[in-house]
Design a protein around this motif. Structure first.
Motif, PDB file in Angstrom:
ATOM      1  N   PHE A 156       0.833  -1.210   0.000  1.00 30.54           N
ATOM      2  CA  PHE A 156       0.000   0.000   0.000  1.00 30.54           C
ATOM      3  C   PHE A 156       0.867   1.260   0.000  1.00 30.54           C
ATOM      4  O   PHE A 156       0.538   2.250  -0.653  1.00 30.54           O
ATOM      5  CB  PHE A 156      -0.937  -0.015   1.204  1.00 30.54           C
ATOM      6  N   SER A 157       1.968   1.211   0.729  1.00 30.98           N
ATOM      7  CA  SER A 157       2.877   2.362   0.759  1.00 30.98           C
ATOM      8  C   SER A 157       3.512   2.591  -0.607  1.00 30.98           C
ATOM      9  O   SER A 157       3.683   3.735  -1.041  1.00 30.98           O
ATOM     10  CB  SER A 157       3.970   2.146   1.808  1.00 30.98           C
ATOM     11  N   GLU A 193       1.163  10.972  -4.999  1.00 27.33           N
ATOM     12  CA  GLU A 193       0.840  12.311  -4.503  1.00 27.33           C
ATOM     13  C   GLU A 193      -0.564  12.739  -4.933  1.00 27.33           C
ATOM     14  O   GLU A 193      -1.319  13.323  -4.170  1.00 27.33           O
ATOM     15  CB  GLU A 193       1.877  13.312  -5.009  1.00 27.33           C
ATOM     16  N   HIS A 194      -0.904  12.432  -6.187  1.00 23.87           N
ATOM     17  CA  HIS A 194      -2.238  12.743  -6.698  1.00 23.87           C
ATOM     18  C   HIS A 194      -2.912  11.440  -7.105  1.00 23.87           C
ATOM     19  O   HIS A 194      -2.472  10.780  -8.057  1.00 23.87           O
ATOM     20  CB  HIS A 194      -2.150  13.699  -7.895  1.00 23.87           C
ATOM     21  N   GLN A 195      -3.936  11.051  -6.383  1.00 29.29           N
ATOM     22  CA  GLN A 195      -4.610   9.787  -6.649  1.00 29.29           C
ATOM     23  C   GLN A 195      -6.104   9.942  -6.410  1.00 29.29           C
ATOM     24  O   GLN A 195      -6.545  10.852  -5.701  1.00 29.29           O
ATOM     25  CB  GLN A 195      -4.048   8.686  -5.742  1.00 29.29           C
ATOM     26  N   PRO A 196      -6.916   9.060  -7.007  1.00 29.77           N
ATOM     27  CA  PRO A 196      -8.372   9.138  -6.839  1.00 29.77           C
ATOM     28  C   PRO A 196      -8.769   8.988  -5.375  1.00 29.77           C
ATOM     29  O   PRO A 196      -8.058   8.357  -4.578  1.00 29.77           O
ATOM     30  CB  PRO A 196      -8.884   7.948  -7.675  1.00 29.77           C
TER      31      PRO A 196
END
Length: 242
Positions: free
Chosen positions: A41-42, A47-50
């Protein structure tokens, strides 16, 4: 008769003498499982995700935290068995998963909620500081509220330090009852516990200097001492090894 911290640590060392392998293994297992579970998950976070991805990551973190809580109870089970001179194994780390894991989850969540409550004064102080645009008065209020929160956090952790041990020992005991009993039996024992924590500060410093490797020895030592402390508080004398 209450035993001094020095005596509790001596008993812990005797219990661990020649038996470090299992506690070390239990510590590694309980530490690595959450780390390995969280790693994918990490790595996938951007930085920009849904929004859906962000929610999924937070949900995963929450579930991993719950697993960590139950694993921590498993480590306590290992050390309680050792303190009572019973057979121990790394597999005991998973004991709580097979015996009503919901009880340990509830205990951990209640502890988390109590922590949030203790932090309320600090939160109010921070809000006041930003509301009054960081004046001298607002900064003073923030400092005072932070101190209040720290005192509340320390007292809360001391009062409820034995909750998980009580839940492990008494399968029929409700979680709220364990909190109530821990609060009661810690009366007159909080000072000893504080002294015990401070007595490990030197070792923790060495652990940092060893880049965490020393934790393989220090953590089992602390955990075993804590188990012996619990048995001393409830009036159960630890068995001496022959």
């Amino acid at each position: 008769m209450k035993r001094a911290c020095k005596e509790l640590k001596r008993i812990a060392r005797e219990n661990l003498n020649g038996n470090y392998k299992v506690p070390m293994g239990a510590f590694l297992v309980a530490s690595l499982i959450p780390m390995v579970a969280e790693l994918p998950f990490s790595m996938l976070q951007k930085e920009h995700q849904p929004l859906q991805m962000t929610v999924m990551f937070y949900l995963a973190d929450f579930l991993i935290t719950l697993i960590s809580i139950v694993l921590s109870a498993g480590i306590m089970q290992v050390h309680l068995s050792m303190a009572r001179n019973k057979e121990i194994s790394i597999g005991q780390v998973f004991y709580p998963f097979k015996n009503h894991p919901d009880r340990y989850v509830v205990a951990g969540l209640l502890f988390f909620l109590a922590t949030i409550v203790c932090c309320i004064p600090m939160g109010i102080g921070i809000v006041i500081m930003y509301t009054l645009e960081q004046s001298v008065i607002s900064i003073a209020v923030m400092v005072i509220t932070i101190i209040i929160s720290l005192i509340l956090l320390i007292m809360m952790q001391l009062w409820y330090a034995l909750v998980f041990y009580l839940v492990l020992d008494h399968h029929e005991m409700r979680t709220c009852e364990a909190y109530k009993i821990s609060h009661g039996i810690m009366k007159g024992n909080k000072g000893r516990l504080v002294y015990m924590f401070f007595s490990f500060l030197g070792m923790q410093l060495l652990t940092l200097l060893s880049f965490g490797i020393g934790e393989l020895w220090v953590f089992p030592y602390q955990s075993q001492t804590m188990a012996v402390f619990y048995m001393d508080v409830i009036g159960e004398l630890p068995h001496q090894r022959e």
